[in-house]
Design a protein around this motif. Sequence first.
Motif, mmCIF file in Angstrom:
data_model
loop_
_atom_site.group_PDB
_atom_site.id
_atom_site.type_symbol
_atom_site.label_atom_id
_atom_site.label_comp_id
_atom_site.label_asym_id
_atom_site.label_seq_id
_atom_site.Cartn_x
_atom_site.Cartn_y
_atom_site.Cartn_z
ATOM 1 N N TRP A 97 -2.373 -21.277 13.332
ATOM 2 C CA TRP A 97 -1.263 -20.412 13.742
ATOM 3 C C TRP A 97 -1.096 -19.241 12.793
ATOM 4 C CZ3 TRP A 97 1.474 -20.930 18.176
ATOM 5 C CH2 TRP A 97 1.313 -22.134 18.881
ATOM 6 N N SER A 98 -0.588 -18.139 13.327
ATOM 7 C CA SER A 98 -0.243 -16.992 12.497
ATOM 8 C C SER A 98 0.949 -17.370 11.611
ATOM 9 C CB SER A 98 0.123 -15.783 13.364
ATOM 10 O OG SER A 98 1.327 -16.038 14.081
ATOM 11 N N GLU A 99 1.198 -16.576 10.589
ATOM 12 C CA GLU A 99 2.325 -16.844 9.699
ATOM 13 C C GLU A 99 3.647 -16.840 10.452
ATOM 14 O OE1 GLU A 99 2.400 -14.442 6.172
ATOM 15 O OE2 GLU A 99 0.253 -14.693 5.854
ATOM 16 N N VAL A 103 1.149 -16.509 17.268
ATOM 17 C CA VAL A 103 -0.235 -16.348 17.711
ATOM 18 C C VAL A 103 -1.025 -17.537 17.172
ATOM 19 C CG1 VAL A 103 -2.325 -14.936 17.545
ATOM 20 C CG2 VAL A 103 -0.089 -13.829 17.698
ATOM 21 N N ARG A 104 -1.884 -18.074 18.031
ATOM 22 C CA ARG A 104 -2.719 -19.177 17.580
ATOM 23 C C ARG A 104 -4.150 -18.926 17.979
ATOM 24 N NH1 ARG A 104 -1.929 -24.373 21.577
ATOM 25 N NH2 ARG A 104 -2.296 -23.243 23.501
ATOM 26 N N ALA A 105 -5.038 -19.548 17.230
ATOM 27 C CA ALA A 105 -6.458 -19.506 17.543
ATOM 28 C C ALA A 105 -6.981 -20.936 17.514
ATOM 29 C CB ALA A 105 -7.211 -18.661 16.522
ATOM 30 N N LEU A 106 -7.892 -21.230 18.406
ATOM 31 C CA LEU A 106 -8.556 -22.526 18.420
ATOM 32 C C LEU A 106 -9.894 -22.335 17.734
ATOM 33 C CD1 LEU A 106 -7.745 -23.555 22.094
ATOM 34 C CD2 LEU A 106 -6.468 -24.071 20.004
ATOM 35 N N VAL A 107 -10.073 -23.039 16.629
ATOM 36 C CA VAL A 107 -11.237 -22.819 15.780
ATOM 37 C C VAL A 107 -11.979 -24.137 15.584
ATOM 38 C CG1 VAL A 107 -12.024 -21.983 13.533
ATOM 39 C CG2 VAL A 107 -9.958 -20.997 14.577
ATOM 40 N N GLU A 108 -13.214 -24.143 15.998
ATOM 41 C CA GLU A 108 -14.019 -25.351 15.818
ATOM 42 C C GLU A 108 -14.341 -25.539 14.340
ATOM 43 O OE1 GLU A 108 -18.109 -27.450 17.448
ATOM 44 O OE2 GLU A 108 -17.554 -25.472 18.181
ATOM 45 N N PHE A 124 -7.869 -12.716 10.257
ATOM 46 C CA PHE A 124 -8.197 -12.236 11.596
ATOM 47 C C PHE A 124 -7.021 -12.466 12.548
ATOM 48 C CE2 PHE A 124 -9.756 -13.097 15.893
ATOM 49 C CZ PHE A 124 -10.381 -11.889 16.173
ATOM 50 N N ILE A 125 -6.427 -13.646 12.472
ATOM 51 C CA ILE A 125 -5.289 -13.971 13.332
ATOM 52 C C ILE A 125 -4.132 -13.010 13.046
ATOM 53 C CG2 ILE A 125 -3.518 -15.712 13.847
ATOM 54 C CD1 ILE A 125 -5.727 -17.828 13.271
ATOM 55 N N GLU A 126 -3.868 -12.769 11.778
ATOM 56 C CA GLU A 126 -2.779 -11.834 11.424
ATOM 57 C C GLU A 126 -3.083 -10.432 11.902
ATOM 58 O OE1 GLU A 126 0.292 -12.485 10.306
ATOM 59 O OE2 GLU A 126 -0.303 -14.590 10.446
ATOM 60 N N ALA A 127 -4.329 -10.014 11.811
ATOM 61 C CA ALA A 127 -4.713 -8.677 12.287
ATOM 62 C C ALA A 127 -4.514 -8.575 13.793
ATOM 63 C CB ALA A 127 -6.168 -8.378 11.901
ATOM 64 N N THR A 130 -0.682 -8.376 14.543
ATOM 65 C CA THR A 130 -0.073 -7.062 14.286
ATOM 66 C C THR A 130 -0.629 -6.011 15.232
ATOM 67 O OG1 THR A 130 -1.657 -6.665 12.486
ATOM 68 C CG2 THR A 130 0.491 -7.568 11.884
ATOM 69 N N ALA A 131 -1.884 -6.150 15.651
ATOM 70 C CA ALA A 131 -2.462 -5.192 16.601
ATOM 71 C C ALA A 131 -1.783 -5.319 17.958
ATOM 72 C CB ALA A 131 -3.966 -5.424 16.749
ATOM 73 N N GLY A 132 -1.344 -6.518 18.286
ATOM 74 C CA GLY A 132 -0.687 -6.741 19.567
ATOM 75 C C GLY A 132 0.695 -6.102 19.640
ATOM 76 N N ARG A 133 1.250 -5.757 18.517
ATOM 77 C CA ARG A 133 2.573 -5.130 18.482
ATOM 78 C C ARG A 133 2.510 -3.623 18.719
ATOM 79 N NH1 ARG A 133 5.588 -7.901 13.325
ATOM 80 N NH2 ARG A 133 5.702 -9.976 14.203
ATOM 81 N N GLY A 134 1.337 -3.061 18.468
ATOM 82 C CA GLY A 134 1.218 -1.599 18.513
ATOM 83 C C GLY A 134 0.854 -1.025 19.789
#
Length: 134
Positions: A97-99, A103-108, A124-127, A130-134
Motif C-alpha cells: 500500500w501507498s503511505e 493506492v495498492r500494488a500486487l507484487v509477487e 514507484f507506488i508513491e510516484a 502523486t501522478a494520479g492527482r495531477g
Amino acid sequence: MASHADGRRMDLSDLVRRRKEELGLSFRALAAACVDPQQKELGPLWGRTTLDTLSQGGKVKPPLLHEIRALAHGLQLPLGLVQEAVGSQFHGIDTVWSEEGDVRALVEGYREMSPEDQAEVRAFIEARRTAGRG
C-alpha cells in the motif's frame, strides 16, 4: 505473515485461526456461516474439516472467488482482506500500500525482495499515487 516449516506462507491459515478465536466460533459454526452473500442458494461453501485443516496449516485447494466471498462473510471480515491473505498464501502475491493507504500494488514475492528493491517498489507506488492527482 508467518511461514510453515517447509517455507509455505500461512496468511490465510493464520487469519482463519485468529478470527475464529476472536468470534468464539466452533469450526462447525464457522462452516455454517461461510455462505457467499451473492449466491446464498448454494448454502455453506466451506466444510468443518477443511477449515480445521486450513487453520492448522494443512494443505487445501486454493479457494475460488465465491468461496473467498463465503469465507469473508463467515469470518465477518472485508472481502479485500481475505483476498489478500489468499493471494499471499496460495500465489506468493503481496499487497503493498501507498503511505496514504489509497493506492495498492500486487507484487509477487515482495517479502523476499531485498530492502532496496522493496524501497523501489514503494517509491514507484508513491510516484503513481502523486501522478494520479495531477
